[in-house]
Design a protein around this motif. Structure first.
Motif, PDB file in Angstrom:
ATOM      1  N   ILE A 156       1.743   6.416  -7.099  1.00  0.00           N
ATOM      2  CA  ILE A 156       0.727   7.388  -7.503  1.00  0.00           C
ATOM      3  C   ILE A 156       1.342   8.789  -7.566  1.00  0.00           C
ATOM      4  O   ILE A 156       1.140   9.525  -8.529  1.00  0.00           O
ATOM      5  N   ASP A 178       6.130  16.990  -1.049  1.00  0.00           N
ATOM      6  CA  ASP A 178       5.505  17.058  -2.364  1.00  0.00           C
ATOM      7  C   ASP A 178       6.528  17.442  -3.439  1.00  0.00           C
ATOM      8  O   ASP A 178       6.478  16.945  -4.563  1.00  0.00           O
ATOM      9  N   ASP A 218       0.819  -1.213   0.000  1.00  0.00           N
ATOM     10  CA  ASP A 218       0.000   0.000   0.000  1.00  0.00           C
ATOM     11  C   ASP A 218       0.853   1.263   0.000  1.00  0.00           C
ATOM     12  O   ASP A 218       0.499   2.264  -0.624  1.00  0.00           O
ATOM     13  N   TRP A 219       1.998   1.209   0.663  1.00  0.00           N
ATOM     14  CA  TRP A 219       2.885   2.372   0.670  1.00  0.00           C
ATOM     15  C   TRP A 219       3.686   2.471  -0.623  1.00  0.00           C
ATOM     16  O   TRP A 219       3.990   3.573  -1.085  1.00  0.00           O
ATOM     17  N   GLU A 228      -7.095  14.141  -1.584  1.00  0.00           N
ATOM     18  CA  GLU A 228      -8.282  13.431  -2.078  1.00  0.00           C
ATOM     19  C   GLU A 228      -8.246  11.955  -1.682  1.00  0.00           C
ATOM     20  O   GLU A 228      -9.272  11.383  -1.327  1.00  0.00           O
ATOM     21  N   ARG A 229      -7.064  11.343  -1.746  1.00  0.00           N
ATOM     22  CA  ARG A 229      -6.926   9.918  -1.424  1.00  0.00           C
ATOM     23  C   ARG A 229      -6.824   9.652   0.073  1.00  0.00           C
ATOM     24  O   ARG A 229      -7.149   8.560   0.519  1.00  0.00           O
ATOM     25  N   ASN A 230      -6.334  10.615   0.849  1.00  0.00           N
ATOM     26  CA  ASN A 230      -5.924  10.344   2.229  1.00  0.00           C
ATOM     27  C   ASN A 230      -6.553  11.245   3.283  1.00  0.00           C
ATOM     28  O   ASN A 230      -6.038  11.340   4.391  1.00  0.00           O
ATOM     29  N   LYS A 231      -7.665  11.892   2.949  1.00  0.00           N
ATOM     30  CA  LYS A 231      -8.264  12.860   3.879  1.00  0.00           C
ATOM     31  C   LYS A 231      -8.530  12.229   5.252  1.00  0.00           C
ATOM     32  O   LYS A 231      -8.309  12.858   6.285  1.00  0.00           O
ATOM     33  N   ASN A 261      -2.883  18.252  -3.330  1.00  0.00           N
ATOM     34  CA  ASN A 261      -4.340  18.170  -3.495  1.00  0.00           C
ATOM     35  C   ASN A 261      -4.785  16.757  -3.840  1.00  0.00           C
ATOM     36  O   ASN A 261      -5.784  16.266  -3.300  1.00  0.00           O
ATOM     37  N   LYS A 262      -4.051  16.086  -4.724  1.00  0.00           N
ATOM     38  CA  LYS A 262      -4.393  14.708  -5.102  1.00  0.00           C
ATOM     39  C   LYS A 262      -4.182  13.761  -3.916  1.00  0.00           C
ATOM     40  O   LYS A 262      -4.971  12.839  -3.698  1.00  0.00           O
ATOM     41  N   TRP A 263      -3.120  13.984  -3.145  1.00  0.00           N
ATOM     42  CA  TRP A 263      -2.865  13.162  -1.961  1.00  0.00           C
ATOM     43  C   TRP A 263      -4.021  13.326  -0.965  1.00  0.00           C
ATOM     44  O   TRP A 263      -4.505  12.351  -0.402  1.00  0.00           O
ATOM     45  N   GLU A 311       1.270   4.146  -2.890  1.00  0.00           N
ATOM     46  CA  GLU A 311       1.171   5.584  -2.600  1.00  0.00           C
ATOM     47  C   GLU A 311       2.328   6.340  -3.254  1.00  0.00           C
ATOM     48  O   GLU A 311       2.139   7.400  -3.850  1.00  0.00           O
TER      49      GLU A 311
END
Length: 143
Positions: free
Chosen positions: A66, A128, A59-60, A103-106, A99-101, A63
């Motif tokens: 991505i 980033d 999973d990491w 969205e995935r990780n809020k 911003n994309k991170w 991440e």
């Protein structure tokens, strides 16, 4: 795929430098959902400072991949449009990555991480930027 893995690996090495610096205050213990990794290590807690990209739970690794994909896509778009791969590009790409991170990780983001890129402290912005710089280097090394 090999370029994505190279960027992801480079970003992980840059992350490790932050995690290993006691002055950064960066958290390095993360939770994984990778069942095979958990079984092998006897815990779902991952010390991100001690692992290279290949040693990360899946999973990491995903991440990191991505982030690498977003960054290389931004590099390719900038090159196509004739935009320079300069500090402005790095900042714009880092903002996009954040911003994309988010969205995935809020759900697992800290209060600081939930803010806009502009509001992040320097060490969080740097995470980033790692992807943007690694993508630029990967692109330039193949062209």
């Amino acid at each position: 795929e090999s370029m994505i893995a190279a960027i992801a690996s480079r970003a992980q090495e840059d992350f490790r430098e932050i995690y290993l610096n006691p002055e950064s205050g960066a958290r390095r213990i993360k939770t994984t959902k990778d069942g095979a990794w958990i079984k092998q290590h006897g815990t779902d807690q991952v010390d991100m400072a001690t692992l290279d990209y290949q040693g990360l739970p899946l999973d990491w690794q995903l991440e990191r991949k991505i982030g690498a994909q977003i960054a290389i896509d931004a590099v390719l778009e900038a090159v196509r449009s004739g935009s320079p791969l300069d500090e402005n590009f790095i900042e714009a790409t880092a903002d996009l990555l954040h911003n994309k991170w988010l969205e995935r990780n809020k759900a697992r983001a800290t209060e600081i991480e939930k803010g806009s890129y502009a509001s992040l402290p320097k060490n969080e912005k740097e995470k980033d930027r790692f992807f943007a710089r690694a993508a630029i280097e990967a692109y330039q090394s193949t062209n």
